[in-house]
Enzyme design. Structure first.
Site, PDB file in Angstrom:
ATOM      1  N   ARG A 100     -34.048 -21.395 -25.027  1.00 28.69           N
ATOM      2  CA  ARG A 100     -34.943 -20.833 -26.012  1.00 28.69           C
ATOM      3  C   ARG A 100     -34.655 -21.286 -26.884  1.00 28.69           C
ATOM      4  O   ARG A 100     -36.008 -21.503 -28.150  1.00 28.69           O
ATOM      5  CB  ARG A 100     -33.954 -19.593 -26.460  1.00 28.69           C
ATOM      6  CG  ARG A 100     -34.437 -18.192 -26.806  1.00 28.69           C
ATOM      7  CD  ARG A 100     -33.804 -17.123 -27.466  1.00 28.69           C
ATOM      8  NE  ARG A 100     -32.516 -16.935 -27.539  1.00 28.69           N
ATOM      9  CZ  ARG A 100     -31.956 -16.661 -27.571  1.00 28.69           C
ATOM     10  NH1 ARG A 100     -32.031 -14.651 -26.821  1.00 28.69           N
ATOM     11  NH2 ARG A 100     -30.600 -16.265 -28.075  1.00 28.69           N
ATOM     12  N   LYS A 202     -35.827 -17.853 -33.021  1.00 26.30           N
ATOM     13  CA  LYS A 202     -34.366 -18.059 -33.123  1.00 26.30           C
ATOM     14  C   LYS A 202     -34.278 -18.562 -34.327  1.00 26.30           C
ATOM     15  O   LYS A 202     -33.663 -19.494 -34.364  1.00 26.30           O
ATOM     16  CB  LYS A 202     -33.576 -18.294 -31.933  1.00 26.30           C
ATOM     17  CG  LYS A 202     -31.860 -16.696 -32.447  1.00 26.30           C
ATOM     18  CD  LYS A 202     -31.319 -16.713 -31.425  1.00 26.30           C
ATOM     19  CE  LYS A 202     -30.118 -16.161 -32.015  1.00 26.30           C
ATOM     20  NZ  LYS A 202     -30.504 -14.786 -31.954  1.00 26.30           N
ATOM     21  N   GLU A 238     -38.063  -4.229 -32.790  1.00 23.49           N
ATOM     22  CA  GLU A 238     -36.360  -4.242 -32.119  1.00 23.49           C
ATOM     23  C   GLU A 238     -35.826  -4.333 -33.815  1.00 23.49           C
ATOM     24  O   GLU A 238     -36.887  -3.799 -34.237  1.00 23.49           O
ATOM     25  CB  GLU A 238     -36.051  -6.129 -31.682  1.00 23.49           C
ATOM     26  CG  GLU A 238     -37.251  -6.834 -32.174  1.00 23.49           C
ATOM     27  CD  GLU A 238     -36.225  -8.731 -32.144  1.00 23.49           C
ATOM     28  OE1 GLU A 238     -35.506  -8.116 -31.605  1.00 23.49           O
ATOM     29  OE2 GLU A 238     -36.810  -8.777 -31.693  1.00 23.49           O
TER      30      GLU A 238
HETATM   31  C1  LIG Z   1     -29.897 -13.304 -31.347  1.00 23.80           C
HETATM   32  C2  LIG Z   1     -31.323 -12.024 -31.711  1.00 23.80           C
HETATM   33  C3  LIG Z   1     -31.484 -10.972 -30.320  1.00 23.80           C
HETATM   34  C4  LIG Z   1     -30.255 -10.770 -28.769  1.00 23.80           C
HETATM   35  O1  LIG Z   1     -30.581 -11.905 -28.154  1.00 23.80           O
HETATM   36  P1  LIG Z   1     -29.207 -12.374 -27.755  1.00 23.80           P
HETATM   37  O2  LIG Z   1     -29.686 -13.176 -26.957  1.00 23.80           O
HETATM   38  O3  LIG Z   1     -29.422 -11.428 -26.199  1.00 23.80           O
HETATM   39  O4  LIG Z   1     -27.806 -12.882 -28.220  1.00 23.80           O
HETATM   40  C5  LIG Z   1     -32.435 -10.078 -30.970  1.00 23.80           C
HETATM   41  N1  LIG Z   1     -32.912 -10.771 -31.487  1.00 23.80           N
HETATM   42  C6  LIG Z   1     -32.831 -10.869 -32.453  1.00 23.80           C
HETATM   43  C7  LIG Z   1     -34.427 -11.333 -33.646  1.00 23.80           C
HETATM   44  C8  LIG Z   1     -32.207 -11.857 -32.218  1.00 23.80           C
HETATM   45  O5  LIG Z   1     -31.911 -12.942 -33.782  1.00 23.80           O
END
Ligand SMILES: *Cc1c(COP(=O)(O)O)cnc(C)c1O
Length: 359
Positions: A100, A202, A238
């Site tokens: 990722r 991210k 989300e």
């Molecule tokens: C990090 C993150 C998540 C959760 O991802 P995980 O890999 O399960 O920790 C969900 N949404 C956003 C916007 C994130 O930055």
């Protein structure tokens, strides 16, 4: 065994278990930064990553004009190391974090940090800070934060030439201190991510622009924001930092499908757990705001909490109360939570490759 022997044995066992560990009140830790002993650093200059090393220096010195400071060229990851029931130190699916971060870096025109290097850095980091990995049963974990950023001076808008990759670790407490309380969330008037934008990576930039929205929500008494798709404002996306997972009234697990949400590793794992361990139907599809009133359960998925149950969703004054209520997790959410945390802690057999043991 006579009483004296017993006491000595206990003493030795206690010593063995605590000898290496820091004197931290694990159960009462919050989610905050605590400086640990070592961090990993690698620099990218002249078109190549150097070999990287561990350092005790928790500070960074860079140009006042560094690319990250001017144009926010930075991406990050979040994951956890913890102690399993058998006493092994493990990390959950670091290969997916590595992949990722490569996707995130590419989208911001940064040189990807190779997957094997990423995993190696995490291993070295956890090993060096073994004394900070909370013991099994404490509920606490060692949070790992890999990140990278443009470090050379950039004033005309363009990608930096030089980058730094770092990874540090900090112990964090049990997420549900004092019991699991379902959250109350609001449908936000702000948007989190544009179609064809950067919502799927991210990057700090997605968080910077969510700060005003979350502070506003908190001031109004809500725990979190539910963001809708920016184009039509009819579909669920989300929250600022966690994916949604719903259980329909006929017991199906559903999660929003969208190109502008971050592909949560926890959510992807939970969908697999739903199918393969719980025999449930699990589907990724578009979920309309209008369907919320028909859902039986709702949870937020992410590394921090695995799943936080949502009890109430407020849409401009209209309350949507999930049947699972405001006092506990819904039954399916609970099963998902117990199964995934069981897998993580070594109490339930994991799918191949999910648990990365730090030797
Ligand atoms: C990090 C993150 C998540 C959760 O991802 P995980 O890999 O399960 O920790 C969900 N949404 C956003 C916007 C994130 O930055």
């Amino acid at each position: 065994m006579i009483k004296g022997d017993d006491m000595i044995l206990n003493h030795i066992q206690e010593g063995m278990m605590t000898m290496d560990k820091k004197n931290v009140d694990w159960a009462n830790l919050g989610f905050g930064y605590m400086k640990t002993d070592y961090r990993y650093v690698s620099n990218y200059t002249n078109g190549a990553w150097d070999e990287g090393c561990m350092t005790e220096d928790d500070t960074i010195t860079m140009s006042e004009c560094a690319g990250v400071l001017q144009y926010a060229q930075t991406v990050f990851e979040g994951m956890k190391a913890y102690t399993t029931e058998k006493g092994q130190t493990v990390v959950f699916r670091p290969d997916l974090n590595a992949e990722r971060m490569i996707d995130s870096a590419k989208r911001l025109e940064m040189p990807p940090f190779p997957k094997e290097r990423f995993i190696d850095a995490v291993e070295k980091l956890v090993k060096a800070n073994e004394a900070w990995v909370p013991p099994y049963g404490s509920g606490a974990t060692l949070y790992i934060r890999p990140y990278m950023f443009g470090i050379n001076p950039v004033i005309g808008v363009k990608p930096a030439n030089d980058y730094q990759f770092r990874a540090f670790a900090t112990p964090v407490g049990p997420y549900f201190k004092g019991g699991i309380k379902p959250l109350t969330i609001k449908i936000s008037d702000f948007d989190r991510a544009a179609p064809h934008g950067t919502g799927h990576i991210k990057a700090g930039l997605n968080y910077a622009m969510s700060l005003h929205a979350i502070v506003t929500a908190h001031n109004e008494g809500f725990d979190e924001n539910m963001y809708l798709d920016a184009a039509t404002r009819t579909k669920v996306e989300e929250t600022g930092g966690a994916n949604f997972l719903f259980v329909t009234k006929d017991g199906k697990v559903v999660t929003p499908k969208s190109n502008s949400i971050l592909p949560s590793i926890t959510r992807r794992s939970l969908m697999q757990v739903a199918r393969e361990y719980l025999g449930l139907e699990a589907e990724e599809r578009e979920i309309y705001k209008d369907e919320l009133k028909d859902m039986a359960e709702c949870g937020l998925c992410g590394t921090a909490a695995v799943i936080s149950p949502v009890g109430k969703i407020v849409d401009h004054g209209t309350e949507i109360c999930l049947p699972s209520g405001m006092s506990e997790m819904g039954p399916v959410t609970k099963k998902l939570y117990d199964t995934l945390t069981g897998i993580q802690m070594g109490r339930i057999e994991a799918p191949k490759g999910w648990i990365h043991v730090i030797e």
